[in-house]
Structures are given as C-alpha cells and as structure tokens.
Design a protein around this motif. Structure first.
Motif, PDB file in Angstrom:
ATOM      1  N   ASP A  45       0.842  -1.364   0.182  1.00  0.00           N
ATOM      2  CA  ASP A  45       0.105   0.160  -0.003  1.00  0.00           C
ATOM      3  C   ASP A  45       1.001   1.339  -0.027  1.00  0.00           C
ATOM      4  O   ASP A  45       1.997   0.837  -0.068  1.00  0.00           O
ATOM      5  CB  ASP A  45      -0.904  -0.041   1.215  1.00  0.00           C
ATOM      6  CG  ASP A  45      -0.327   0.053   2.671  1.00  0.00           C
ATOM      7  OD1 ASP A  45       1.039   0.449   2.542  1.00  0.00           O
ATOM      8  OD2 ASP A  45      -0.893  -0.726   3.309  1.00  0.00           O
ATOM      9  N   LYS A  46       0.282   2.347   0.052  1.00  0.00           N
ATOM     10  CA  LYS A  46       0.837   3.742  -0.098  1.00  0.00           C
ATOM     11  C   LYS A  46       1.846   4.053   1.128  1.00  0.00           C
ATOM     12  O   LYS A  46       2.915   4.369   0.873  1.00  0.00           O
ATOM     13  CB  LYS A  46      -0.165   4.813  -0.216  1.00  0.00           C
ATOM     14  CG  LYS A  46       0.632   6.347  -0.700  1.00  0.00           C
ATOM     15  CD  LYS A  46      -0.232   7.308  -0.505  1.00  0.00           C
ATOM     16  CE  LYS A  46      -1.434   7.331  -1.448  1.00  0.00           C
ATOM     17  NZ  LYS A  46      -2.062   8.772  -1.352  1.00  0.00           N
ATOM     18  N   LYS A  47       1.391   3.623   2.176  1.00  0.00           N
ATOM     19  CA  LYS A  47       2.189   3.718   3.283  1.00  0.00           C
ATOM     20  C   LYS A  47       3.553   2.961   3.414  1.00  0.00           C
ATOM     21  O   LYS A  47       4.578   3.231   3.711  1.00  0.00           O
ATOM     22  CB  LYS A  47       1.614   3.098   4.606  1.00  0.00           C
ATOM     23  CG  LYS A  47       2.250   3.525   5.934  1.00  0.00           C
ATOM     24  CD  LYS A  47       1.125   3.210   7.249  1.00  0.00           C
ATOM     25  CE  LYS A  47       1.914   3.541   8.456  1.00  0.00           C
ATOM     26  NZ  LYS A  47       1.312   3.104   9.709  1.00  0.00           N
ATOM     27  N   GLU A  48       3.513   1.692   2.990  1.00  0.00           N
ATOM     28  CA  GLU A  48       4.622   0.801   2.653  1.00  0.00           C
ATOM     29  C   GLU A  48       5.648   1.132   1.747  1.00  0.00           C
ATOM     30  O   GLU A  48       6.955   1.061   1.781  1.00  0.00           O
ATOM     31  CB  GLU A  48       4.437  -0.477   2.524  1.00  0.00           C
ATOM     32  CG  GLU A  48       3.427  -1.581   3.487  1.00  0.00           C
ATOM     33  CD  GLU A  48       2.565  -2.723   3.469  1.00  0.00           C
ATOM     34  OE1 GLU A  48       2.907  -3.492   4.161  1.00  0.00           O
ATOM     35  OE2 GLU A  48       2.253  -2.756   2.257  1.00  0.00           O
ATOM     36  N   LEU A  49       4.889   1.898   0.651  1.00  0.00           N
ATOM     37  CA  LEU A  49       6.026   2.311  -0.538  1.00  0.00           C
ATOM     38  C   LEU A  49       6.527   3.768  -0.075  1.00  0.00           C
ATOM     39  O   LEU A  49       7.734   3.931  -0.617  1.00  0.00           O
ATOM     40  CB  LEU A  49       4.976   2.728  -1.793  1.00  0.00           C
ATOM     41  CG  LEU A  49       5.799   2.891  -3.046  1.00  0.00           C
ATOM     42  CD1 LEU A  49       6.635   1.893  -3.595  1.00  0.00           C
ATOM     43  CD2 LEU A  49       4.987   3.528  -4.027  1.00  0.00           C
ATOM     44  N   ALA A  50       6.005   4.392   0.709  1.00  0.00           N
ATOM     45  CA  ALA A  50       6.580   5.836   1.023  1.00  0.00           C
ATOM     46  C   ALA A  50       8.300   5.618   1.396  1.00  0.00           C
ATOM     47  O   ALA A  50       8.940   6.721   0.757  1.00  0.00           O
ATOM     48  CB  ALA A  50       5.949   6.302   2.130  1.00  0.00           C
ATOM     49  N   PRO A  51       8.674   4.661   2.237  1.00  0.00           N
ATOM     50  CA  PRO A  51       9.883   4.907   2.524  1.00  0.00           C
ATOM     51  C   PRO A  51      10.976   4.316   1.099  1.00  0.00           C
ATOM     52  O   PRO A  51      11.969   5.130   0.916  1.00  0.00           O
ATOM     53  CB  PRO A  51      10.361   3.433   3.381  1.00  0.00           C
ATOM     54  CG  PRO A  51       9.064   3.530   4.197  1.00  0.00           C
ATOM     55  CD  PRO A  51       7.903   3.829   3.026  1.00  0.00           C
ATOM     56  N   VAL A  52      10.206   3.711   0.342  1.00  0.00           N
ATOM     57  CA  VAL A  52      11.049   3.433  -1.136  1.00  0.00           C
ATOM     58  C   VAL A  52      11.070   4.782  -1.772  1.00  0.00           C
ATOM     59  O   VAL A  52      12.090   5.207  -2.532  1.00  0.00           O
ATOM     60  CB  VAL A  52      10.529   2.344  -1.582  1.00  0.00           C
ATOM     61  CG1 VAL A  52      11.348   2.078  -3.207  1.00  0.00           C
ATOM     62  CG2 VAL A  52      10.093   1.112  -1.156  1.00  0.00           C
TER      63      VAL A  52
END
Length: 237
Positions: A45-52
């Motif tokens: 999801d977007k939250k998980e992608l944010a650090p990338v």
C-alpha cells in the motif's frame, strides 16, 4: 523525460552485459517486495511504499537533483498515481517491479543532468564511468556490492578460457564484439574500420599497466565501461 518513461531495451542490454539474468533480477524484485510488504498481505500500500520513494528521492538529491519543499512533500502521492495503474489502492508484484525500474531511471536522469552541468565537453564520454551513479543504481536494485563482485568473478572465470588467472586480448575479443553488437542494436553506427580496430582500441584503454593481460580490477572496469557505452548509445538513439 518523465518518471513514467522507461527504456526497457536499454535496461535489458545493461542486465545482459553485467551478466545478470532476467531470473536474477526477478528474484531481486521478489525479495525486495517481501521486505517492503511489512504486513505480509501480498500487496504494497501507499504507506509501505513511502520509504522506497523517499530513498529514491534522496538518491536523486545525492546526484544533484533539486526539489522544492512542496515537491518532496507530494512525492509519494505523485509516484503512487503513476504506479497504481489499476487504481486498486495497492501494488502487485508487476507494479512494484515497475516502481524499481522507474527508480533506476530517475537516478540515471538525475546523474545525466548533473554530468551535463559539470562539463560542456562530451568528448570521451564513452570511456568515463560515474561510480556514484553506479552505486546508487545497485542500492535501488537491492544488489549488494558483494553480489556484484561475485558476478564479476564468475564472468572473469568464464572469459579466462585458459584458466591463467588473467585475460589476454584474444580472450577479450568476443566480449568486445558482444558489446559492439549491443551498441549497434541500440542504433549506434560504426564505420568498417572502427569495427576492425575495436578490440585494439579497447585494449589500449583497459590494459592500464601495459602488462599485456587484464587482472580482475581491469576486467571489472571493462564491464563498467561496457554498461556506460550501451547507456551512451541508448541516450543518443
């Protein structure tokens, strides 16, 4: 150039030259997917992608790219709009693979822009290698320096036909021809005399100590220059 663009042919040629198979790249993507998928749901999801995304933005900034405060703040949302192609609210494996490819393209674009600002003289660009750009690409791909070094060792052994522990001009010749074919596939033009003298010309550059043979370090430099040569040909096409 936009972040939504990716030259698949250029990417495939780069993988081929450094000896990374499509299967190896897919495995890297799968491993990275599992690492980013914090809740183990099988999608990101977007939250998980944010650090990338933040890691990619930082890599671009390290290469000299400038971002306004509002651009940094909206980066995750902007990237998400591009990557979540089916508007499902989550990324599957294929969409995540595209995200990593776009990350590499973004860093390459930033590096190319920085390089253009640093010099107005493009002569000899085919024989220069941007180590910082290379390191950032490995980092985003999730390929460790140790893994790259292992690939170089394996490739060195394959090219070193007589097992002497060094590579002579005759053993290097097929590698040079493979690189030239890749460049021609990307649209690069060579005169007949350039093709005939290619091995000698490349050898003069690579055999830095004039020993008549390439050691591991010189061969590694050859592979890096090969990647740059294909990228240069792709950029020109």
């Amino acid at each position: 150039m936009s972040l939504a663009e990716f030259d698949q042919k250029k990417f495939d040629q780069a993988l081929k030259i450094i000896g990374v198979t499509e299967a190896d790249f897919k495995k890297t993507v799968a491993d990275e997917f599992k690492r980013v998928d914090k809740d183990g749901s099988g999608s990101i999801d977007k939250k998980e992608l944010a650090p990338v995304v933040k890691r990619i933005v930082k890599a671009m900034m390290d290469m000299g790219e400038k971002f306004k405060p509002e651009e940094k703040e909206s980066a995750v949302d902007d990237v998400w709009k591009v990557l979540d192609a089916d508007k499902s609210g989550s990324l599957d494996m294929k969409e995540f693979e595209n995200a990593l490819k776009l990350g590499i393209l973004a860093v390459e674009f930033a590096a190319d822009t920085a390089e253009e600002e640093e010099t107005e003289n493009a002569e000899g660009a085919e024989t220069e290698f941007n180590q910082a750009k290379f390191d950032q690409a490995l980092k985003i791909l999730g390929v460790k320096e140790a893994d790259f070094q292992k690939m170089m060792v394996d490739e060195f052994k394959k090219v070193d036909k007589d097992g002497s522990g060094s590579i002579d001009k005759k053993e290097l010749a097929p590698v040079v021809k493979t690189i030239m074919k890749s460049m021609m596939d990307m649209g690069e033009k060579f005169k007949p005399e350039e093709k005939e003298s290619a091995v000698d010309d490349v050898w003069k550059i690579l055999d830095a100590d004039k020993s008549g043979a390439l050691d591991m370090k010189e061969f590694e430099n050859a592979m890096k220059l090969a990647i740059l040569a294909v990228e240069f040909a792709a950029d020109e096409s």
